[in-house]
Design a protein around this motif. Structure first.
Motif, PDB file in Angstrom:
ATOM      1  N   LYS A   7       1.594  14.239  -6.948  1.00 29.40           N
ATOM      2  CA  LYS A   7       1.595  12.737  -7.411  1.00 29.40           C
ATOM      3  C   LYS A   7       3.129  12.357  -7.836  1.00 29.40           C
ATOM      4  CE  LYS A   7      -1.077   9.111  -9.384  1.00 29.40           C
ATOM      5  NZ  LYS A   7      -2.460   8.546  -9.776  1.00 29.40           N
ATOM      6  N   VAL A   8       3.685  11.538  -7.533  1.00 27.20           N
ATOM      7  CA  VAL A   8       4.849  10.922  -8.145  1.00 27.20           C
ATOM      8  C   VAL A   8       4.593  10.340  -9.501  1.00 27.20           C
ATOM      9  CG1 VAL A   8       6.806   9.505  -7.788  1.00 27.20           C
ATOM     10  CG2 VAL A   8       5.917  10.741  -5.906  1.00 27.20           C
ATOM     11  N   ILE A  36       4.075   8.055   0.486  1.00 29.71           N
ATOM     12  CA  ILE A  36       3.752   7.947  -0.835  1.00 29.71           C
ATOM     13  C   ILE A  36       3.179   6.443  -1.182  1.00 29.71           C
ATOM     14  CG2 ILE A  36       4.835   7.858  -3.175  1.00 29.71           C
ATOM     15  CD1 ILE A  36       7.076   9.647  -2.041  1.00 29.71           C
ATOM     16  N   ASP A  37       1.937   6.483  -1.573  1.00 21.90           N
ATOM     17  CA  ASP A  37       1.371   4.966  -1.822  1.00 21.90           C
ATOM     18  C   ASP A  37       1.638   4.286  -3.071  1.00 21.90           C
ATOM     19  OD1 ASP A  37      -0.376   6.178  -3.724  1.00 21.90           O
ATOM     20  OD2 ASP A  37      -2.176   6.557  -2.298  1.00 21.90           O
ATOM     21  N   LYS A  38       1.225   3.137  -3.276  1.00 24.47           N
ATOM     22  CA  LYS A  38       1.440   2.475  -4.351  1.00 24.47           C
ATOM     23  C   LYS A  38       1.063   3.125  -5.683  1.00 24.47           C
ATOM     24  CE  LYS A  38      -3.113   0.063  -4.176  1.00 24.47           C
ATOM     25  NZ  LYS A  38      -3.747  -1.225  -3.858  1.00 24.47           N
ATOM     26  N   ASP A  39       0.125   4.277  -5.625  1.00 22.50           N
ATOM     27  CA  ASP A  39      -0.380   4.769  -6.827  1.00 22.50           C
ATOM     28  C   ASP A  39       0.425   6.225  -7.128  1.00 22.50           C
ATOM     29  OD1 ASP A  39      -2.234   2.732  -7.445  1.00 22.50           O
ATOM     30  OD2 ASP A  39      -3.547   3.761  -6.132  1.00 22.50           O
ATOM     31  N   LEU A  68       8.205   6.478  -9.719  1.00 20.68           N
ATOM     32  CA  LEU A  68       7.988   5.536  -8.320  1.00 20.68           C
ATOM     33  C   LEU A  68       8.399   3.998  -8.633  1.00 20.68           C
ATOM     34  CD1 LEU A  68       6.421   5.398  -5.750  1.00 20.68           C
ATOM     35  CD2 LEU A  68       4.338   4.757  -6.838  1.00 20.68           C
ATOM     36  N   LYS A  69       8.420   3.698  -9.864  1.00 18.61           N
ATOM     37  CA  LYS A  69       8.759   2.279  -9.925  1.00 18.61           C
ATOM     38  C   LYS A  69      10.262   2.037  -9.755  1.00 18.61           C
ATOM     39  CE  LYS A  69       8.660  -1.400 -13.422  1.00 18.61           C
ATOM     40  NZ  LYS A  69       8.779  -1.824 -14.547  1.00 18.61           N
ATOM     41  N   GLU A  91       0.904  -1.166   0.115  1.00 12.12           N
ATOM     42  CA  GLU A  91       0.096  -0.024  -0.113  1.00 12.12           C
ATOM     43  C   GLU A  91       0.911   1.323  -0.031  1.00 12.12           C
ATOM     44  OE1 GLU A  91      -3.456   0.323  -0.068  1.00 12.12           O
ATOM     45  OE2 GLU A  91      -3.551  -1.938  -0.192  1.00 12.12           O
ATOM     46  N   VAL A  92       1.988   1.168   0.677  1.00  8.74           N
ATOM     47  CA  VAL A  92       2.887   2.255   0.884  1.00  8.74           C
ATOM     48  C   VAL A  92       4.152   2.043   0.522  1.00  8.74           C
ATOM     49  CG1 VAL A  92       3.739   3.592   2.885  1.00  8.74           C
ATOM     50  CG2 VAL A  92       1.512   3.632   2.574  1.00  8.74           C
TER      51      VAL A  92
END
Length: 178
Positions: free
Chosen positions: A95-96, A52-55, A101-102, A31-32
Motif C-alpha cells: 500500500k502507498v 493504485i486506487d484512491k486508498d 499518494l496525496k 477511484e484510480v
C-alpha cells in the motif's frame, strides 16, 4: 392570480430538479490515480500491471479477458470502465502511504501532455511498459489518461517535470510488485 401563474412553473422546476439531482451519483474522488501496464505480443499475448486506487492500495492484474484501455483516439475511460477494471484486479499486501499518494495525486491536474521525447528504439521483443496518471473530470465523470513514460521496444518520456518525477516513483513501486 397572474402572480401564481408566473411562479408556479418555477416552483415546480425547482422541486423536480432537486428530485432528479438526488438520484444522480457523482464521484467526488477518483477511484484510480495511477497505472503501470505491460503488454507484449512478441511470443504470446501478455497484458499485466497494477493500479493504485484512491486508498493507496496496489492492485495487480494479469491477462484479464477484457481490460478497458484509454487508447490514443479516445484518451479516456468512463467511471464504469474503471470500475470494471478494478473488479478484475487482485489486492496486494502493498500500500502507498496516504501522504505520499496525496503528494503525487495533487500533481496530476497540472501535468502537461504537449511535449514528449521522440520515440527511440529500446530493443526487440521486450514489449512496452506504460506509466499512466489519470486526470479525473468531475463534470463528465471520465478519467483522462495521461501517458507519463514508456519503456521497452520503444521508449519515450513526457517532458513535464511532474511526469518525470511520478514515472520514476512508479518505476520504484513496479520493482517491488509482482
Amino acid at each position: 392570480m397572474k402572480t401564481k401563474t408566473i411562479y408556479l412553473p418555477f416552483l415546480l422546476l425547482i422541486i423536480f430538479s432537486g428530485c432528479i439531482e438526488d438520484n444522480i451519483t457523482v464521484a467526488d474522488e477518483p477511484e484510480v490515480y495511477f497505472e503501470v501496464a505491460h503488454s507484449n505480443y512478441a511470443w504470446n499475448t501478455t497484458r499485466e500491471g497494477f493500479v493504485i486506487d484512491k486508498d493507496g492500495n496496489i492492485r495487480t492484474y494479469e491477462n484479464p479477458a477484457r481490460w478497458n484501455v484509454a487508447d490514443s483516439t479516445r484518451g479516456m475511460l468512463t467511471t464504469s470502465e474503471i470500475k470494471e477494471n478494478i473488479a478484475k484486479t487482485v489486492m496486494t499486501d502493498k500500500k502507498v502511504d496516504a501522504s505520499i499518494l496525496k503528494n503525487y495525486a495533487e500533481k496530476i491536474p497540472a501535468i502537461s501532455t504537449s511535449e514528449y521525447t521522440k520515440p527511440a528504439s529500446g530493443g526487440n521483443d521486450q514489449g512496452i511498459t506504460s506509466y499512466y496518471a489519470y486526470r479525473f473530470d468531475r463534470k463528465k465523470q471520465v478519467y483522462v489518461s495521461i501517458l507519463l513514460n514508456e519503456t521497452g521496444d520503444w521508449e519515450r518520456q513526457n517532458k513535464d517535470q511532474a511526469a518525470i518525477e511520478i514515472s520514476g516513483w512508479l518505476s520504484g513501486i513496479k520493482s517491488g510488485v509482482k
